[in-house]
Design a protein around this motif. Structure first.
Motif, short mmCIF file in Angstrom:
data_model
loop_
_atom_site.label_atom_id
_atom_site.label_comp_id
_atom_site.label_asym_id
_atom_site.label_seq_id
_atom_site.Cartn_x
_atom_site.Cartn_y
_atom_site.Cartn_z
N ASP A 219 0.86 -1.19 0.00
CA ASP A 219 0.00 0.00 0.00
C ASP A 219 0.89 1.24 0.00
N THR A 220 0.83 2.03 -1.07
CA THR A 220 1.66 3.24 -1.16
C THR A 220 0.82 4.51 -1.03
N SER A 221 -0.37 4.38 -0.45
CA SER A 221 -1.23 5.55 -0.26
C SER A 221 -1.11 6.11 1.15
N ARG A 222 -1.19 5.23 2.15
CA ARG A 222 -1.11 5.73 3.54
C ARG A 222 0.25 6.36 3.79
N ASN A 223 1.30 5.69 3.34
CA ASN A 223 2.65 6.25 3.38
C ASN A 223 3.31 6.01 2.04
N PHE A 255 -3.28 10.24 -3.59
CA PHE A 255 -3.27 9.75 -4.96
C PHE A 255 -1.91 10.12 -5.54
N PRO A 256 -0.89 9.27 -5.32
CA PRO A 256 0.48 9.64 -5.66
C PRO A 256 0.89 9.30 -7.10
N LEU A 257 -0.07 8.96 -7.96
CA LEU A 257 0.25 8.57 -9.33
C LEU A 257 -0.03 9.73 -10.28
N MET A 265 -5.19 14.86 -10.42
CA MET A 265 -5.29 13.77 -9.45
C MET A 265 -4.08 13.79 -8.50
N ALA A 266 -2.89 13.91 -9.05
CA ALA A 266 -1.69 13.98 -8.21
C ALA A 266 -1.52 15.36 -7.59
N PHE A 267 -1.93 16.41 -8.30
CA PHE A 267 -1.79 17.77 -7.77
C PHE A 267 -2.58 17.91 -6.48
N TYR A 268 -3.80 17.36 -6.46
CA TYR A 268 -4.63 17.43 -5.26
C TYR A 268 -4.35 16.28 -4.30
N ALA A 304 -15.28 2.68 -2.74
CA ALA A 304 -14.83 3.29 -1.49
C ALA A 304 -13.33 3.50 -1.56
N HIS A 305 -12.74 4.02 -0.48
CA HIS A 305 -11.30 4.26 -0.41
C HIS A 305 -10.83 5.20 -1.52
N VAL A 306 -11.64 6.19 -1.83
CA VAL A 306 -11.22 7.29 -2.70
C VAL A 306 -11.50 8.59 -1.95
N GLY A 307 -10.74 9.61 -2.24
CA GLY A 307 -10.96 10.87 -1.54
C GLY A 307 -9.98 11.92 -1.99
N ASN A 308 -8.85 12.03 -1.29
CA ASN A 308 -7.85 13.03 -1.65
C ASN A 308 -7.28 12.72 -3.04
N GLY A 309 -7.38 13.74 -3.89
CA GLY A 309 -7.05 13.59 -5.30
C GLY A 309 -8.26 13.77 -6.19
N TRP A 310 -9.45 13.60 -5.60
CA TRP A 310 -10.70 13.69 -6.37
C TRP A 310 -11.45 15.01 -6.12
#
Length: 612
Positions: A219-223, A255-257, A265-268, A304-310
């Motif tokens: 998982d590369t989203s939490r950290n 959203f680090p991609l 998506m990455a900017f936000y 689910a599990h979407v938010g920051n980046g959207w």
């Protein structure tokens, strides 16, 4: 005088190996290397040579299907290792890369290896200086990408004649040959007294994995994890013959991609501008994994599990793409902060999803499997969002749970079609996480068993849903949290006490967890055609790359962990030599005194010594 479990006797120390019978739940012979003082009476060998040659499998990991290892070794220098490829032109570039990795791993056996130039000792004999090792690789197939249908079997034969050792690898394709190179590496060790390498004089190994899918989730989203950290993970997976890196790239946290068609998506969504995976990073990792026998399976967790980046949709005229983003109190709208779910009422959400899928299909090309996520949907989030409740009512839907399950099912099948269209109309097997949509009385209504594989995540080993889905002929990937979640057993990051999936899953628990045994207990059959494989999960709420480097799926052994203990501990040492910061299992003393650190058990009489 025999020195057992004691100190090293300067230069007079040597090691022998005793064949001991240990009383286990299923009686199995154990082969242990035990220290003795070299008093000149017996012919003794060094610790590393003992480990290489003692028992039918030496220190091979994972255990092969069959193996016959000689009791003697020959010394050589890594500069005298060369490749003879008997393969097709399509496979040659991959094999050359894999062979370079193989030679690099050989050099790392030296305890003072540094920056690709090991300071080989001047104490070697003339014979070791001229001894050559030819690696002859025979591959007829042209397959260069891993699929669920790839035959990963191989044969490895080692023969020594005079001052030349020939290691012959026979495999149906590159991926089997790559596994054979890994096995060959494990038949080589450093000679402590001579400063050379040594290889078993003779060997014959046949091997084939028990499962098609042998995975690790990161998982590369939490950290955020750097590309270099992911490379180390792939190196470690290759050493263990795991073949699937499940990349949980995004979540509600970040959203680090970077997407060329959707830079917002990455900017936000990225934590910082430097914590972003660019397309060239992804393509690099896909190739890095492929040459190590690994596919990368991307996951875009949804709905689910979407938010920051959207969050950018409204300011760009697309409306709310996600709802409940960062909403409080979070306990009412998601399982952990921050919250967020896709807005089913907004058709623009599907337009954005299609663009994301198209870029994922391109940078991860060719995609063999795609993970659609699908876990932990919170119906209260949707049912307390006015835009969604109004949309449901306008479309003659009720606002009860079943109505929302229906819309969730519609979303899943739309997502599958969107990805197929984005993948040049090539349909691939989709993976979804077990959820309230896949329970026994709903799954057939919403999840097409020919299109989807269900991953049993956040499910206990004893959960009857496993048997229920198998009886309905669904294909499963086993990832039970009470055995294969690697982040369990630490403090609760949301409060006091331990985290939700405690206790810690020890390596013994991981090793003893058999997918086929679970299926047999619940259905009366191993269901080997439906158990695609298994996957350990490294969720990153409480892990970052500083703690990342911490068999079952290749061999599916019929014994418990005890017969594998000495090989596992040696494999940990091997990984450390390769630069992996693998967690310590036991003190070094236990490594040098095999079997002495286990809780006392009755021993059978000594049968014989493993002497050259």
């Amino acid at each position: 005088m025999i020195q057992r479990c004691n100190e090293i006797m300067a230069t007079t120390l040597a090691v022998t190996s005793l064949l001991l019978g240990v009383l286990l739940p299923s009686p199995v012979a154990a082969f242990l290397c035990i220290k003795e003082v070299n008093n000149g009476i017996a012919v003794l060998v060094t610790l590393n040579q003992c480990k290489l040659t003692c028992g039918p499998f030496g220190v091979l990991w994972p255990q092969p299907q069959t193996a016959k290892l000689g009791a003697d070794v020959v010394e050589f220098l890594p500069t005298n290792v060369f490749l003879t490829p008997l393969i097709t032109d399509e496979v040659l570039p991959l094999l050359l890369e894999a062979f370079d990795i193989f030679k690099g791993n050989l050099e790392k056996h030296h305890p003072h290896y540094s920056s690709g130039s090991a300071p080989w000792s001047s104490h070697w004999s003339p014979s070791s200086a001229i001894h050559g090792v030819e690696v002859k690789v025979q591959v007829q197939g042209v397959e260069t990408f891993l699929t669920l249908h790839t035959n990963e079997s191989y044969e490895l034969h080692i023969h020594t004649d005079g001052d030349k050792t020939t290691a012959t690898i026979i495999a149906p394709n590159f991926f089997g040959a790559r596994h054979a190179l890994e096995t060959l590496t494990q038949l080589v060790e450093y000679h402590e007294n001579r400063g050379t390498l040594m290889i078993v004089r003779t060997a014959s190994v046949y091997d084939v994995p028990a499962f098609k899918y042998r995975g690790l989730l990161l998982d590369t989203s939490r950290n955020f994890f750097s590309v270099a950290a992911i490379e180390r993970t792939l190196d470690t997976m290759a050493a263990n013959k795991l073949n699937t890196f499940h990349w949980h790239i995004t979540d509600s946290h970040s959203f680090p991609l970077y997407l060329e068609s959707l830079p917002n998506m990455a900017f936000y969504g990225a934590y910082t501008p430097s914590q972003i995976y660019h397309p060239h990073d992804v393509r690099h990792l896909v190739q890095y994994a492929r040459v190590r026998g690994i596919r990368i399976v991307p996951e875009l967790d949804a709905p689910a599990h979407v938010g920051n980046g959207w969050q950018w949709g409204e300011t760009h005229g697309l409306g709310k793409l996600a709802v409940c983003v960062n909403k409080e109190p979070w306990e009412s709208y998601c399982v952990e902060p921050p919250c967020g779910q896709l807005n089913l009422a907004n058709p623009n959400m599907y337009t954005v999803m299609a663009k994301i899928y198209k870029e994922l299909a391109q940078v991860f090309s060719p995609v063999d499997l795609f993970h659609f996520g699908g876990d932990e949907v919170n119906l209260n989030c949707w049912n307390t969002t006015e835009e969604i409740t109004s949309w449901m009512t306008a479309n003659n839907n009720s606002l009860d749970a079943d109505a929302y399950y229906d819309q969730w099912g519609v979303f899943l099948n739309k997502a599958q079609k969107l990805f197929t269209e984005s993948n040049n109309a090539v349909e691939v097997a989709g993976i979804v996480t077990a959820s309230s949509l896949t329970v026994a009385d709903r799954v057939e209504q919403y999840v097409n068993k020919s299109q989807f594989i269900i991953q049993m995540r956040v499910i206990r080993t004893t959960d009857p849903i496993i048997g229920e889905l198998l009886r309905k002929n669904y294909r499963l990937i086993i990832s039970n949290y009470d055995a294969w979640y690697l982040d369990c057993g630490v403090g609760d990051w949301l409060g006091e006490g331990n985290n939700w999936c405690s206790p810690y899953n020890s390596w013994q628990t991981v090793y003893d967890h058999s997918p086929h045994d679970i299926a047999t207990r619940q259905t009366g059959s191993s269901r080997s055609d439906q158990i695609v494989g298994g996957e350990a999960a490294m969720w990153s709420e409480q892990v970052d790359e500083s703690g990342l480097d911490a068999k079952r799926l290749w061999t599916n052994p019929r014994t418990n962990w005890q017969p594998a203990e000495t090989r596992f501990i040696h494999h940990r040492q091997r990984l450390v030599k390769r630069g992996v910061q693998a967690e310590r299992i036991q003190p070094e003393w236990c490594y040098q005194n095999e079997g002495a650190c286990r809780r006392q058990q009755p021993l059978l009489p000594v049968l014989e010594k493993c002497l050259p």
